[in-house]
Design an enzyme around this catalytic site. Structure first.
Site, PDB file in Angstrom:
ATOM      1  N   SER A  50       0.999  -1.331   0.000  1.00  0.00           N
ATOM      2  CA  SER A  50       0.044   0.002   0.017  1.00  0.00           C
ATOM      3  C   SER A  50       1.046   1.229  -0.020  1.00  0.00           C
ATOM      4  CB  SER A  50      -0.913  -0.064   1.247  1.00  0.00           C
ATOM      5  OG  SER A  50      -1.618  -1.323   1.324  1.00  0.00           O
TER       6      SER A  50
HETATM    7  N1  SAH Z   1      -0.963  -3.486   3.578  1.00  0.00           N
HETATM    8  C1  SAH Z   1      -0.607  -4.575   2.784  1.00  0.00           C
HETATM    9  C2  SAH Z   1      -1.453  -4.481   1.638  1.00  0.00           C
HETATM   10  C3  SAH Z   1      -1.205  -5.762   0.753  1.00  0.00           C
HETATM   11  S1  SAH Z   1      -2.177  -5.902  -0.727  1.00  0.00           S
HETATM   12  C4  SAH Z   1       0.978  -4.067   2.460  1.00  0.00           C
HETATM   13  O1  SAH Z   1       1.363  -2.828   2.533  1.00  0.00           O
HETATM   14  O2  SAH Z   1       1.764  -4.736   1.800  1.00  0.00           O
HETATM   15  C5  SAH Z   1      -3.619  -6.679   0.104  1.00  0.00           C
HETATM   16  C6  SAH Z   1      -3.316  -8.231   0.651  1.00  0.00           C
HETATM   17  O3  SAH Z   1      -4.672  -8.696   0.974  1.00  0.00           O
HETATM   18  C7  SAH Z   1      -2.768  -9.176  -0.447  1.00  0.00           C
HETATM   19  O4  SAH Z   1      -1.410  -9.697  -0.077  1.00  0.00           O
HETATM   20  C8  SAH Z   1      -3.793 -10.107  -0.649  1.00  0.00           C
HETATM   21  O5  SAH Z   1      -3.379 -11.250  -1.019  1.00  0.00           O
HETATM   22  C9  SAH Z   1      -4.283  -9.942   0.551  1.00  0.00           C
HETATM   23  N2  SAH Z   1      -5.944 -10.504   0.678  1.00  0.00           N
HETATM   24  C10 SAH Z   1      -6.828 -10.341  -0.253  1.00  0.00           C
HETATM   25  N3  SAH Z   1      -8.044 -10.952   0.012  1.00  0.00           N
HETATM   26  C11 SAH Z   1      -7.623 -11.500   1.212  1.00  0.00           C
HETATM   27  C12 SAH Z   1      -8.723 -12.262   1.993  1.00  0.00           C
HETATM   28  N4  SAH Z   1      -9.923 -12.697   1.854  1.00  0.00           N
HETATM   29  N5  SAH Z   1      -7.808 -12.997   3.065  1.00  0.00           N
HETATM   30  C13 SAH Z   1      -6.619 -12.496   3.378  1.00  0.00           C
HETATM   31  N6  SAH Z   1      -5.787 -11.533   2.674  1.00  0.00           N
HETATM   32  C14 SAH Z   1      -6.432 -11.266   1.489  1.00  0.00           C
END
Ligand code: SAH
Length: 219
Positions: A69
């Site tokens: 993010s």
């Molecule tokens: N805050 C994180 C954002 C990662 S993007 C950062 O800064 O790196 C969002 C993440 O949510 C991804 O890794 C994706 O695999 C995960 N995600 C999406 N749907 C999900 C779910 N139902 N359960 C768990 N993780 C999920």
């Protein structure tokens, strides 16, 4: 501190300080959040080839079609989550790179982080371990289930956008607890701040945001 964590040039502390100045001009004001972001090396959470861009205000790819993010949104969500005071137990859905997890771990007592993509979770765990952040428990699962064994939580932060607010997560929020969650389609999402009250839930719609979709199952 080892060289990888400390960084040099575009990954140095000075570059990170410039990111903090930018966050202030974008309206982030909580000194605790700004301090945690000044202390946390964002560059270790992205591939080495992208490290020199890690303090720009953009989301960057972390593999598996996912992104880390953007710093502003991490700061904003953390600030909103902590608005009503200190939190002791926070559930994070979507560990991703682990950057947001690291910021939370610096500011709350305990973080419970759930990620559906196994290899991403493994990498995130290693990075948090390197930063000596030990107040985090991880689960490889579909975050749509929340983490019932550890509920209720006084904070929930969701980093992927479902089309509607998952009921299971609402149920795992303590009375007085706060959930920050993006809701919408791939093309149009809004950030919601939901507060559980004695009578029910208060839903405040904040700003437009752009997150990856909330997917079911695990891989
Ligand atoms: N805050 C994180 C954002 C990662 S993007 C950062 O800064 O790196 C969002 C993440 O949510 C991804 O890794 C994706 O695999 C995960 N995600 C999406 N749907 C999900 C779910 N139902 N359960 C768990 N993780 C999920």
């Amino acid at each position: 501190m080892n060289q990888r964590i400390q960084g040099i040039g575009m990954t140095s502390r000075r570059t990170r300080e410039r990111m903090i100045e930018r966050l202030k001009t974008q309206g982030i004001y909580d000194p605790k959040v700004l301090a945690a972001m000044a202390e946390t090396p964002r560059h270790i959470f992205v591939d080495e080839a992208l490290a020199s861009r890690s303090y720009e205000d953009t989301a960057l790819p972390i593999g598996y079609n996912q992104t880390i993010s953007q710093p502003y949104i991490v700061a904003k969500m953390t600030e909103l989550l902590l608005e009503n005071g200190h939190l002791s137990r926070v559930l994070e859905i979507g560990t991703g790179s682990g950057y947001q997890t690291a910021i939370l771990a610096a500011l709350v007592d305990k973080v419970y982080s759930v990620e559906r993509i196994g290899p991403l979770l493994k990498k995130a765990k290693n990075n948090l371990w390197d930063l000596k952040l030990k107040n985090v428990s991880y689960q490889h699962n579909d975050g749509g289930w929340g983490w019932p064994e550890q509920a209720p939580f006084d904070g929930i932060l969701v980093a992927a956008a479902p089309s509607e607010i998952p009921d299971t997560l609402l149920q795992q929020l303590e009375v007085g607890g706060v959930m920050l969650i993006p809701i919408g389609s791939r093309h149009h999402q809004e950030l919601h701040k939901i507060t559980r009250t004695v009578e029910g839930y208060e839903d405040k719609v904040l700003e437009p945001v752009s997150f990856v979709p909330f997917l079911s199952g695990r891989s």
